[in-house]
Design a protein around this motif. Structure first.
Motif, short mmCIF file in Angstrom:
data_model
loop_
_atom_site.label_atom_id
_atom_site.label_comp_id
_atom_site.label_asym_id
_atom_site.label_seq_id
_atom_site.Cartn_x
_atom_site.Cartn_y
_atom_site.Cartn_z
N GLY A 166 108.20 68.70 -7.53
CA GLY A 166 109.63 68.97 -7.55
C GLY A 166 110.40 68.45 -6.35
O GLY A 166 111.55 68.82 -6.16
N LEU A 167 109.78 67.59 -5.51
CA LEU A 167 110.52 67.03 -4.38
C LEU A 167 111.55 66.02 -4.91
O LEU A 167 111.17 65.04 -5.55
N PRO A 168 112.85 66.26 -4.66
CA PRO A 168 113.84 65.27 -5.10
C PRO A 168 113.57 63.92 -4.43
O PRO A 168 113.23 63.87 -3.24
N ARG A 169 113.72 62.88 -5.20
CA ARG A 169 113.36 61.56 -4.67
C ARG A 169 114.16 61.18 -3.44
O ARG A 169 113.65 60.53 -2.54
N TRP A 170 115.45 61.57 -3.42
CA TRP A 170 116.25 61.16 -2.27
C TRP A 170 115.74 61.81 -0.99
O TRP A 170 115.83 61.23 0.10
N GLY A 201 117.25 52.64 -5.43
CA GLY A 201 116.08 51.86 -5.84
C GLY A 201 114.90 52.76 -6.16
O GLY A 201 114.22 52.59 -7.18
N PHE A 202 114.69 53.75 -5.31
CA PHE A 202 113.55 54.65 -5.49
C PHE A 202 113.77 55.59 -6.69
O PHE A 202 112.84 55.97 -7.39
N GLN A 203 115.02 55.93 -6.90
CA GLN A 203 115.38 56.83 -8.00
C GLN A 203 114.96 56.25 -9.35
O GLN A 203 114.54 56.97 -10.24
N TYR A 228 114.19 61.78 -16.99
CA TYR A 228 113.46 60.76 -16.22
C TYR A 228 113.98 60.71 -14.78
O TYR A 228 115.16 60.78 -14.53
N GLY A 229 113.05 60.54 -13.84
CA GLY A 229 113.42 60.34 -12.44
C GLY A 229 113.44 61.64 -11.68
O GLY A 229 112.65 61.85 -10.77
#
Lengths: 301, 256
Positions: B109-113, B250-252, A69-70
């Motif tokens: 696949g863009l990492p959230r950070w 928070g976004f993660q 997840y995430g």
């Protein structure tokens, strides 16, 4: 090899148990029809596969790799088309595909070539320089397929891609899915059963948070086949006369008799009786269970 | 790195194509021109009104206008500048959450950070360009009409006000990454600012809080010295960096 495997997956939103114990397997190069009524949990399942939602239990694997997840690496192998795909309206389709390709790690020189190829596949070549903000819903859906395929994913997940479209738009999407079948595996959710019949090799019916029915479409049909037959007459009186002489029929129209549990022998007997009564039917045919009847049968079980 | 650059490019394209950049550049240029213009026009306006005022018994003497008058106006307008950028960027995450546009990007696949950092970069680049544009225009006109030497610690004072803006924006992005609505992010930022401002009235902690940076104008008049701001600057910088991590965290965990 299974491209997608879900084992005993569960998900709850507050007090509502959306998925109870869901397991499914999608083999390579198949179009898998994921069926279920509205609110059955199809979109939730897809979001769990994409790592957009946290699951409460179970395991999900894409190409053998576990989904987290995430932030999940498995998304490199997945192309996703949401039910109502939304784009940045200020970009053109080519710019949007360049953005998606860049993020998916496709080399810049390949992106241009692949964009042209995909825009042509989905019939958007003529709108290449128009901003997406002015696109119709059907055009957005087609662009959604193009963006989902930009990085040649092993698994394409389409969440009700035809639900919001008119018949012409639906046909276009189904035709595109048929064309890409050779290069990717497709998980295709819908509640429009004719679409499933036109395009899918395997189906899974989600009901009550579990898979109520799963397998190859033909096999399911055979397993659940209640091979009946129907006879259609020109005149209503002929139908009534025959029904009286050969009971067990359901009248689904004034001139049409359906014997849902009629066997092959029953059908031969009916033919003899037609001759004996000197009745000539308009049509007589064996009936196969429709996907709709299978759906209703499983949903009501 | 490529993913970050590609998504950052999209953020900047959005700024320009949605007209945000144009609005910001025009409004902040107007702010920059308005500060010296109001100072320059003050004697003339008072002169125009002097007859009416003298009829009412108010006598206006000689009005002395210098660079400090323009800079007084500059610091008075800062609140409006903060409010404008906060309002304009409050929906930076909410717009994507509500429309679902980030789903396509994240599933590629863009990492959230990286998504968060791209948004940070576009917001802070916008704020930096706009803030220093206003400063530059005001400084240019003030130097042309008067002499900026009349004010002390001008650069340092302006930097304090800039950093306060950075902190407010970092606070807003932290809230914005968690909420579905930009309005909530704006309200929460306002609430935290009000709380910090209220705490600033306590003498024991006033020098440590970001709210101290509101007094940057006192540097120009010589009422306060740069050393009075050092602790606040450090704390504000640390808090702003902490907000970067908080917004990523928070976004993660955000369910999309």
């Amino acid at each position: 090899m299974d491209v997608l495997e879900l084992s005993h997956v569960s998900k709850r939103f507050g007090s509502q148990q959306v998925l109870a114990d869901l397991s499914l397997h999608v083999p390579e190069h198949t179009i898998y029809g994921f069926i279920g009524e509205n609110g059955a949990g199809k979109t939730t399942t897809m979001k769990l596969i994409l790592g957009l939602l946290a699951r409460d239990g179970g395991e999900i694997r894409v190409c053998g790799e576990p989904v987290r997840y995430g932030q999940t690496r498995t998304n490199r192998s997945i192309g996703y088309l949401p039910d109502v795909p939304e784009f940045y309206g200020y970009l053109t389709p080519a710019e949007y595909l360049a953005l998606c390709g860049g993020i998916a790690g496709v080399p810049a020189c390949v992106i241009r070539e692949r964009s042209d190829e995909l825009l042509s596949l989905v019939g958007l070549s003529s709108a290449v320089n128009r901003r997406i903000g002015g696109f119709s819903r059907g055009m957005k859906q087609r662009l959604g397929i193009a963006q989902a395929l930009i990085h040649r994913p092993k698994l394409l997940i389409c969440d009700e891609p035809t639900s919001a479209l008119d018949p012409a738009g639906r046909k276009e999407i189904i035709d595109i899915l048929n064309r890409i079948k050779q290069e990717t595996t497709v998980l295709f959710s819908t509640h429009i059963l004719p679409d499933i019949e036109r395009v899918c090799d395997e189906i899974g019916l989600l009901h009550g948070g579990v898979m109520a029915l799963e397998g190859r479409l033909e096999e399911i049909r055979q397993l659940h086949a209640q091979s009946g037959f129907s006879i259609e007459f020109l005149e209503e009186e002929d139908a009534a006369l025959f029904q009286a002489a050969f009971p067990g029929a359901e009248r689904d129209a004034a001139t049409r008799l359906v014997y849902p549990k009629g066997t092959q022998e029953d059908m031969l007997q009916a033919m003899k009786l037609l001759g004996g009564l000197n009745l000539c039917p308009v049509k007589m045919e064996r009936t196969e269970p429709s996907l709709e009847s299978l759906f209703l049968e499983a949903a009501n079980a | 790195m490529k993913q970050f650059l590609v998504f950052t490019k999209k953020e900047f394209l959005e700024l320009f194509r949605t007209g945000k950049a144009t609005v910001l550049l025009i409004v902040f240029s107007i702010f920059g021109i308005l500060n010296p213009a109001l100072a320059k026009l003050t004697p003339w306006m008072l002169n125009l009104m002097s007859e009416t005022l003298s009829d009412q018994g108010v006598t206006i003497g000689e009005i002395a206008v210098n660079a400090l008058t323009a800079w007084t106006q500059y610091f008075k307008n800062l609140f409006m500048e903060y409010l404008l950028v906060l309002a304009l960027f409050s929906g930076i995450f909410a717009a994507e959450y509500q429309s679902g546009t980030l789903v396509n990007i994240l599933t590629k696949g863009l990492p959230r950070w990286k998504a968060v950092m791209s948004k940070w970069l576009s917001v802070f680049a916008s704020w930096s360009v706009c803030y220093w544009l206003t400063f530059g225009i005001t400084a240019g006109y003030s130097a042309y009409f008067w002499d900026n030497a009349a004010v002390s610690h001008l650069g340092f004072g302006a930097f304090c006000a800039y950093l306060l803006g950075v902190w407010l924006l970092s606070l807003e992005l932290t809230f914005a990454s968690r909420f579905q609505s930009g309005m909530y992010a704006l309200i929460c930022t306002g609430a935290v600012y009000a709380a910090v401002f209220a705490l600033g009235f306590l003498p024991a902690c006033s020098a440590w809080l970001p709210a101290r940076l509101n007094d940057a104008f006192s540097l120009l008049t010589g009422d306060l010295l740069p050393s009075d701001f050092i602790r606040s600057l450090l704390i504000t910088t640390v808090l702003s960096i902490a907000n970067v991590f908080l917004s990523v965290a928070g976004f993660q965990r955000k369910q999309l």
